[in-house]
Enzyme design. Structure first.
Site, PDB file in Angstrom:
ATOM      1  N   GLU A 201       0.836  -1.211   0.000  1.00 21.49           N
ATOM      2  CA  GLU A 201       0.000   0.000   0.000  1.00 21.49           C
ATOM      3  C   GLU A 201       0.871   1.262   0.000  1.00 21.49           C
ATOM      4  OE1 GLU A 201      -3.262  -0.209   2.845  1.00 21.49           O
ATOM      5  OE2 GLU A 201      -4.117  -1.894   1.763  1.00 21.49           O
ATOM      6  N   GLU A 323      -4.937  -8.681  -0.464  1.00 18.08           N
ATOM      7  CA  GLU A 323      -5.748  -8.369   0.722  1.00 18.08           C
ATOM      8  C   GLU A 323      -7.195  -8.290   0.280  1.00 18.08           C
ATOM      9  OE1 GLU A 323      -4.602  -5.265   3.467  1.00 18.08           O
ATOM     10  OE2 GLU A 323      -2.473  -5.699   3.129  1.00 18.08           O
TER      11      GLU A 323
END
Ligand code: AHR
Length: 519
Positions: A201, A323
């Site tokens: 991220e 994820e």
């Protein structure tokens, strides 16, 4: 009087029409046509991967209790949890984060445990991380599980040198500073880690970078993450969040198939932009809305894949959904930074839908990781001291393991809608595969919480002789396995099917996940 009698008759007539209409609705034929002789693409077993972060009680208490614990363990790892994950056939495990990965300095987690420095886990509750679970403990876990390690390096707050040395420590067998250090810490042979994420991220907690800046960083970090011996690293670039298509576009353009094995994508069910809601206290609206959001994710994935196709029509770069899962409010009274939530049949359906949709896109999606393994978000296992329970989501993974490395079968589904108020969504979700021994497996989700649905399946190019099945359902839409009733929701034998004239008809119970095996 007359008017009254007329209106009675009218009411009766309306009721009759409604009943007939209703009957025709419930009799609506749901059909699935599976082309058994046309499978080309293999469903990579790594689609069934998991994710364990230094977050809440995932590692500490969930997987690791330490060698001195009274909880039965092997070299510090819980025997009950390891046994359950092995039964589920866990193919890979992502570690150490998540957001934690971009603050983690791996050298703090090697050497004698009593001498390892402590740090603050700033992302997750501000608790002290004593680094007692580090590289050797994680690799021991992977060995006990018989699973592939998928390690995420630190780009956000680390250095190229630090990542490069970690790879050398893990993977080099000759004489070198890092290989010698590993030997001094008790491990002679390298582990040969293949799956490697270059940051996490990086548009947010992993450095708050622009896609252009990250793409350049990726190229620097990735080149020094060397291959040693025969081991070929499969490097994954930190990808987009949800519908950030520009991120995917820039990375495909600036890195491309030459520079990465995979490009990641994170997409949770229950968006951060709206209220998350409770994991267990919800009504039919909460059930419907969650499934509706879940069913919108494949459309987002398709748009990312279209961008990837533009730069990589041969589909060399894997889409890695590393994820995914539900994200609800934490259980009342628990640390908000620990992301501990319960898990109902609604979560099981979310899992079943995701895995079906990943299977169907197996030509591009070659890896995925549910967030997270134990005690965090849509966990497959929950623990409480020495107690452990398997969540409905666990059972879905265990039922769907038959798809791992099997051949995806092209299939066409036509089904009724599940309506709630003015809104509706397709009531059935399905995928099918054929394994190496020739058996066909069909996984089906009936999203309708109230109605049993008839499904007629035609298996083209296949002569079916024997069928067996299992079903997972629950008394209520928000039923869950608790430590008092850990087995309330678990798969049982499914018998409600008929095989005749080559056609397979099944009655799918409301809010259920079914797996059929056809020989
Ligand atoms: O899974 C929890 C967190 O969600 C991860 O640490 C992060 O990558 C994501 O935002």
């Amino acid at each position: 009087m007359t008017t009254g009698r007329f209106s009675d008759k009218l009411t009766m007539a309306i009721l009759l029409v409604l009943m007939l209409f209703g009957a025709s609705l419930s009799a609506q034929q749901n059909t699935l046509v599976i082309n058994v002789d046309q499978g080309k693409v293999q469903i990579n077993k790594h689609i069934y991967g998991h994710f364990s972060e230094h977050l809440g009680r995932c590692i500490y208490g969930g997987l690791w209790v330490g060698e001195d614990s009274s909880i039965p363990n092997t070299r510090g790892l819980r025997n009950d949890v390891v046994g359950a994950l092995k039964k589920m056939q866990i193919p890979n495990l992502r570690w150490p984060g998540g957001c934690f990965a971009d603050e983690y300095h791996w050298m703090d987690g090697i050497g004698p445990r009593s001498e390892r420095p402590k740090m603050i886990n700033t992302h997750w509750g501000g608790v002290t991380e004593d680094n007692s679970f580090g590289t050797h403990e994680f690799m021991e876990l992977c060995e006990q599980l018989g699973t592939e390690a998928y390690i995420c390096g630190n780009v956000g707050s680390g250095t190229v040198e630090e990542m490069s040395k970690w790879v050398e420590y893990l993977n080099f067998d000759g004489v070198s500073p890092m290989a010698d250090l590993r030997r001094a810490n008790g491990r002679e042979k390298s582990w040969g880690v293949k799956y490697w994420a270059v940051g996490n991220e990086n548009w947010g907690c992993g450095g708050w970078m622009t896609p252009e800046f990250y793409a350049d960083q990726y190229r620097r970090y990735a080149i020094y993450a060397r291959n040693y011996g025969d081991n070929r690293m499969l490097k994954v670039a930190g990808g987009a969040s949800e519908d950030d298509y520009n991120w995917t576009e820039v990375l495909m353009q600036k890195i491309g198939p030459q520079g990465m094995w995979g490009l990641s994508l994170h997409h949770y069910t229950t968006t951060w932009r709206g209220p998350k809601g409770s994991a267990t206290q919800f009504d039919e609206e909460g059930y419907f809305v969650t499934l509706d959001r879940c069913l919108k994710i494949p459309g987002v994935i398709d748009k990312h894949m279209t961008i990837m196709d533009k730069y990589d029509p041969e589909k060399r770069v894997a889409l890695v959904v590393d994820e995914w899962g539900t994200w609800f409010e934490v259980e009342p009274g628990t640390n908000p930074g620990f992301l501990y939530q319960q898990n109902t049949i609604r979560d099981a359906l979310v899992a079943g839908i995701h895995l079906n949709e990943f299977n169907k896109r197996a030509d591009r999606i070659r890896m995925a990781n549910l967030a997270q393994t134990v005690n965090v978000l849509q966990a497959v296992i929950l623990t409480d001291g020495e107690k452990m329970l398997l969540t409905p989501t666990y059972h879905v993974f265990e039922m769907y393991k038959v798809h791992q490395d099997a051949t995806l079968l092209p299939a066409e589904l036509s089904c009724a809608d599940y309506s709630f108020g003015e809104d509706k969504l397709p009531a059935i979700n399905a995928s099918a595969s054929r394994d190496a021994s020739g058996k066909v497996h069909i996984t089906l989700c009936n999203l309708d919480p109230k109605n049993t649905l008839n499904l007629d399946t035609e298996l083209r190019g296949f002569s079916a002789k024997k069928v067996s099945g299992r079903v997972l359902t629950a008394p209520k839409i928000n039923s869950f396995n608790s430590f008092d009733k850990p087995d309330l929701i678990q798969p049982v034998a499914f018998k409600d099917f008929r095989l005749s004239g080559g056609k397979l008809s099944a009655k799918l119970p409301p809010k259920s996940v079914v797996v059929l095996e056809v020989e």
